[in-house]
Design a protein around this motif. Structure first.
Motif, PDB file in Angstrom:
ATOM      1  N   ARG A 369      -2.902  13.615   3.149  1.00  0.00           N
ATOM      2  CA  ARG A 369      -2.175  12.423   2.733  1.00  0.00           C
ATOM      3  C   ARG A 369      -3.077  11.558   1.857  1.00  0.00           C
ATOM      4  O   ARG A 369      -2.654  11.053   0.818  1.00  0.00           O
ATOM      5  N   LYS A 377      -0.116   7.096  -5.743  1.00  0.00           N
ATOM      6  CA  LYS A 377       0.251   5.715  -5.360  1.00  0.00           C
ATOM      7  C   LYS A 377       0.711   4.912  -6.578  1.00  0.00           C
ATOM      8  O   LYS A 377       0.211   5.110  -7.697  1.00  0.00           O
ATOM      9  N   THR A 378       1.664   3.991  -6.334  1.00  0.00           N
ATOM     10  CA  THR A 378       2.198   3.184  -7.443  1.00  0.00           C
ATOM     11  C   THR A 378       1.646   1.763  -7.398  1.00  0.00           C
ATOM     12  O   THR A 378       1.574   1.089  -8.426  1.00  0.00           O
ATOM     13  N   GLY A 379       1.277   1.287  -6.223  1.00  0.00           N
ATOM     14  CA  GLY A 379       0.748  -0.080  -6.126  1.00  0.00           C
ATOM     15  C   GLY A 379       0.683  -0.525  -4.688  1.00  0.00           C
ATOM     16  O   GLY A 379       1.634  -0.284  -3.930  1.00  0.00           O
ATOM     17  N   ASP A 380      -0.436  -1.149  -4.344  1.00  0.00           N
ATOM     18  CA  ASP A 380      -0.589  -1.576  -2.953  1.00  0.00           C
ATOM     19  C   ASP A 380      -0.401  -3.089  -2.793  1.00  0.00           C
ATOM     20  O   ASP A 380      -0.634  -3.640  -1.727  1.00  0.00           O
ATOM     21  N   ARG A 382       1.792  -5.963  -2.014  1.00  0.00           N
ATOM     22  CA  ARG A 382       3.098  -6.113  -1.379  1.00  0.00           C
ATOM     23  C   ARG A 382       3.863  -7.271  -2.000  1.00  0.00           C
ATOM     24  O   ARG A 382       3.276  -8.246  -2.468  1.00  0.00           O
ATOM     25  N   PRO A 383       5.200  -7.210  -1.988  1.00  0.00           N
ATOM     26  CA  PRO A 383       6.004  -8.328  -2.498  1.00  0.00           C
ATOM     27  C   PRO A 383       5.857  -9.565  -1.604  1.00  0.00           C
ATOM     28  O   PRO A 383       5.499  -9.442  -0.431  1.00  0.00           O
TER      29      PRO A 383
ATOM     30  N   PRO B  55       7.550  -9.831   3.940  1.00  0.00           N
ATOM     31  CA  PRO B  55       6.436  -9.929   2.992  1.00  0.00           C
ATOM     32  C   PRO B  55       5.310 -10.813   3.476  1.00  0.00           C
ATOM     33  O   PRO B  55       4.191 -10.698   3.006  1.00  0.00           O
ATOM     34  N   HIS B  56       5.592 -11.709   4.427  1.00  0.00           N
ATOM     35  CA  HIS B  56       4.558 -12.669   4.827  1.00  0.00           C
ATOM     36  C   HIS B  56       3.607 -12.134   5.856  1.00  0.00           C
ATOM     37  O   HIS B  56       2.581 -12.738   6.124  1.00  0.00           O
ATOM     38  N   ALA B  58       1.360  -9.873   6.056  1.00  0.00           N
ATOM     39  CA  ALA B  58      -0.051  -9.744   5.708  1.00  0.00           C
ATOM     40  C   ALA B  58      -0.704 -11.110   5.564  1.00  0.00           C
ATOM     41  O   ALA B  58      -1.858 -11.305   5.943  1.00  0.00           O
ATOM     42  N   GLN B 102      -4.763  -9.736   0.031  1.00  0.00           N
ATOM     43  CA  GLN B 102      -3.873  -9.013   0.955  1.00  0.00           C
ATOM     44  C   GLN B 102      -4.666  -7.938   1.681  1.00  0.00           C
ATOM     45  O   GLN B 102      -5.392  -7.172   1.056  1.00  0.00           O
ATOM     46  N   GLN B 103      -4.487  -7.889   2.990  1.00  0.00           N
ATOM     47  CA  GLN B 103      -5.111  -6.802   3.742  1.00  0.00           C
ATOM     48  C   GLN B 103      -4.066  -5.707   3.922  1.00  0.00           C
ATOM     49  O   GLN B 103      -2.880  -5.985   4.100  1.00  0.00           O
ATOM     50  N   LEU B 104      -4.485  -4.415   3.838  1.00  0.00           N
ATOM     51  CA  LEU B 104      -3.520  -3.307   3.999  1.00  0.00           C
ATOM     52  C   LEU B 104      -2.907  -3.358   5.398  1.00  0.00           C
ATOM     53  O   LEU B 104      -3.545  -3.815   6.353  1.00  0.00           O
ATOM     54  N   LEU B 105      -1.678  -2.889   5.501  1.00  0.00           N
ATOM     55  CA  LEU B 105      -1.014  -2.868   6.807  1.00  0.00           C
ATOM     56  C   LEU B 105      -1.725  -1.895   7.744  1.00  0.00           C
ATOM     57  O   LEU B 105      -1.906  -2.174   8.923  1.00  0.00           O
ATOM     58  N   GLU B 109      -5.774   4.306   6.953  1.00  0.00           N
ATOM     59  CA  GLU B 109      -4.959   5.519   7.097  1.00  0.00           C
ATOM     60  C   GLU B 109      -4.330   6.047   5.815  1.00  0.00           C
ATOM     61  O   GLU B 109      -3.614   7.030   5.851  1.00  0.00           O
ATOM     62  N   TRP B 110      -4.568   5.430   4.701  1.00  0.00           N
ATOM     63  CA  TRP B 110      -3.894   5.842   3.467  1.00  0.00           C
ATOM     64  C   TRP B 110      -2.406   6.063   3.726  1.00  0.00           C
ATOM     65  O   TRP B 110      -1.810   7.053   3.323  1.00  0.00           O
ATOM     66  N   TYR B 112       1.547   5.749   3.707  1.00  0.00           N
ATOM     67  CA  TYR B 112       2.591   5.614   2.679  1.00  0.00           C
ATOM     68  C   TYR B 112       3.035   4.150   2.547  1.00  0.00           C
ATOM     69  O   TYR B 112       3.347   3.686   1.459  1.00  0.00           O
ATOM     70  N   ASP B 114       1.638   1.498   2.518  1.00  0.00           N
ATOM     71  CA  ASP B 114       0.739   0.564   1.833  1.00  0.00           C
ATOM     72  C   ASP B 114       0.635   0.773   0.319  1.00  0.00           C
ATOM     73  O   ASP B 114       0.089  -0.077  -0.372  1.00  0.00           O
ATOM     74  N   TYR B 115       1.121   1.903  -0.179  1.00  0.00           N
ATOM     75  CA  TYR B 115       0.752   2.255  -1.550  1.00  0.00           C
ATOM     76  C   TYR B 115       1.904   2.496  -2.525  1.00  0.00           C
ATOM     77  O   TYR B 115       1.691   2.983  -3.619  1.00  0.00           O
ATOM     78  N   PHE B 116       3.110   2.181  -2.112  1.00  0.00           N
ATOM     79  CA  PHE B 116       4.242   2.512  -2.989  1.00  0.00           C
ATOM     80  C   PHE B 116       5.168   1.322  -3.225  1.00  0.00           C
ATOM     81  O   PHE B 116       6.378   1.482  -3.291  1.00  0.00           O
ATOM     82  N   TRP B 117       4.579   0.129  -3.388  1.00  0.00           N
ATOM     83  CA  TRP B 117       5.383  -1.084  -3.561  1.00  0.00           C
ATOM     84  C   TRP B 117       5.869  -1.241  -4.990  1.00  0.00           C
ATOM     85  O   TRP B 117       6.973  -1.749  -5.204  1.00  0.00           O
TER      86      TRP B 117
END
Lengths: 388, 388
Positions: A369, A377-380, A382-383, B55-56, B58, B102-105, B109-110, B112, B114-117
């Motif tokens: 993964r 990946k497209t973007g990390d 978040r909205p 969205p909030h 994070a 922003q901190q990753l969720l 773990e890479w 999904y 977190d990276y497709f927004w």
């Protein structure tokens, strides 16, 4: 004359040596055989008496030279002949009623040279088949069996080649080639292992060809031709024996006639004594003696021919026996080679799975993964809520 | 409404739990999330403020509730909006210049989720592709790979069946069937061993079918249909988001007009004071306030829609991620089963050679000759010299 060109001289020595051992008790015969084994086979017969080698050997083993002393004694009466020997298909055997005890030439070995002296009624009922013919058929059948085994192996080779071809082809197949990451690597190895398997089976088929099929097929290329020569040689000796037997019968008939003539003339002399008759008796006695000498000579020639046939029978059947042992050993050895190759094939096959197992142990969905996400990946970011 | 019927409620809890851990610093949010995880997913949005989830989160993790306090403050100026957020394809992101950290969720773990927004430029150049679409394509491709692996195994099965059929057929072949004695027995076992090999390969192919090919093929029969539903659901949420963004834009435009109207009328009042104008200003102010309220309501609805989309994105991508782990593990497991079967096949194959080896060890040319001579001998009485 030796027609078996494939009998080297050294072989003769090997074949004849057993006689020396068998002839332990008859040292004079032993010495004679020993000496002859170093000479050309052609000198074995002919000038010498049939005493040294031939039908008498077994008798010589018993230490009784009775028959050897007989040939010289002048007692050619049919009755006595009938009582001590019997002639079947021109071969003379001891009469069953007065048969002297015979010891086998090779008592513990079930040797061909001991069991095929008589002819055999043809299965079809017409005519007979020489014992030697049965041995020859066994050889030819053995040769055929060997050829068929080779053909069988050839079929196995084809199956292996087909299998290898199919495995190699499937190995090249692009199915699931796009699988990614560690799983993709393991999958690629699954495919590669098929090529490895194909290689193993191809190697197997190639070795089967060179180490089993070919040796089985090539062994004694001229075997059948040699066997035919062998067959003709022994058959010729039997024909000579038959011809000489006919001569004996003819000479015996002539002697009987001469003896009857002499008897008649002797009776005439008793009735009316005359010079002319006395002259006739003298002449008849001379002719009767000559007929007796003729018969003796014919019997001698017959015995020489029978002795030669006997000799060739022993030599050739022992050679056939040796060839059969060689054939069985040779086939056994090549079938062992077959199982050895099968064994190695299974071992090598095992080893084709090993790298697959190694890569399967390394399959890691999290790692896969990570690799995939990094690439796609497209973007990390978040909205967030829209502000007014 | 949940369109992913294959998301059991228990799963929701599992998916949401990580948030609790992530939200360690924001205990109020943690509690809210915790509570909601026990409720029906459908109650997550709607009446409640988007503050609790969405969205909030994070930001909540950072312990700053700044954005949560903002929505109430009446500062709808475009300038300020442009400075703190940026809207791309109707999705609102923090503005790059003023972006809060922003901190990753799921930082390690890479994941999904977190990276497709962001959306992605279509490879063909025209239009864009949602990040979620890329994940879906990955899933569909994974499914396809699995199907192709199953097909590959099917091809292997066919090869094994063909091989077994050929071996079994050859085993029945009558070549050299007349070989006799111990060699004949060993040869018969060579043939029989081919039938045994055939059996081993047939068993292999049968197990490949039931334990590898079929499970790979049958796994998630409705996978593609489910993925389509999933796709439509997320796409619908994006459409709703676009529609609400349009409403926001329209309301923002109306407010601007109303504000301009109010400003104009206020200027008119300064020039020529009249009752009518004062009445107009009152009306214009009321309309402007109402337009502001409209905009606030539209922004609120937009944020609700975005929050719902966000929520579904997180939930669904985590589910896709779980499915992918499951797929990789499942394939790995069945490929291990494949190597295990290959291993067993090689082992069983070994055992088919063993009885052949045993009989080859017993091959004895002397014994074979004894058997054959006993059956075919013509006579062991040797010829003797003819007497006269």
């Amino acid at each position: 004359m030796r027609s078996l060109e494939w009998f080297p001289l050294s072989l003769w020595k090997r074949i004849r040596l057993p006689y020396c051992h068998l002839a332990g008790k008859a040292t004079c015969l032993l010495r004679a055989t020993d000496t002859m084994s170093t000479q050309s086979p052609m000198r074995l017969h002919g000038s010498g008496p049939t005493v040294l080698l031939g039908p008498h050997q077994a008798l010589a083993l018993r230490g009784t030279f009775s028959l050897q002393q007989n040939p010289g004694s002048p007692s050619p009466g049919k009755k006595q002949n009938k009582e001590s020997t019997i002639t079947i298909n021109c071969v003379t055997f001891p009469h069953p009623d007065t048969m002297p005890e015979q010891q086998l030439l090779k008592p513990t070995e079930w040797s061909y040279c001991d069991y095929f002296w008589a002819d055999k009624k043809d299965p079809q009922g017409n005519g007979t088949m020489a014992g030697f013919e049965i041995l020859l058929q066994k050889q030819l059948k053995g040769k055929q069996m060997q050829k068929e085994m080779s053909e069988f192996i050839r079929e196995r080779i084809k199956i292996e080649e087909e299998y290898a071809k199919n495995l190699a082809k499937l190995s090249q197949n692009s199915l699931a080639a796009q699988e990614e990451g560690s799983l993709g690597e393991a999958w690629a190895q699954v495919k590669k292992s098929l090529a490895d398997e194909a290689e193993v089976h191809l190697k197997f088929s190639s070795k089967l060809h060179s180490e089993v099929e070919k040796p089985l097929m090539n062994f004694r290329e001229n075997f059948k031709k040699d066997m035919k020569k062998c067959d003709h040689h022994i058959a010729d000796l039997r024909k000579q024996l038959a011809s000489r037997y006919a001569s004996v019968e003819k000479a015996r008939k002539a002697l009987t006639e001469r003896q009857r003539d002499l008897e008649m003339k002797t009776q005439q002399l008793e009735i009316k004594l005359s010079n002319k008759t006395e002259e006739d008796i003298k002449k008849a006695r001379r002719k009767s003696t000559q007929a007796g000498d003729d018969l003796m000579r014919c019997v001698d020639l017959y015995n020489q021919a029978q002795s030669k046939w006997f000799e060739e029978m022993v030599t050739t059947t022992l050679e056939l026996e040796r060839l059969e042992v060689e054939r069985v050993e040779m086939i056994r050895q090549h079938l062992c080679q077959y199982t050895q190759l099968r064994h190695e094939t299974d071992m090598f096959n095992q080893s084709t799975v090993e790298p697959v197992d190694q890569l399967l142990r390394k399959v890691d969905p999290a790692k896969d993964r990570e690799l995939w996400v990094k690439e796609h990946k497209t973007g990390d970011i978040r909205p967030v809520d829209m502000e007014i």
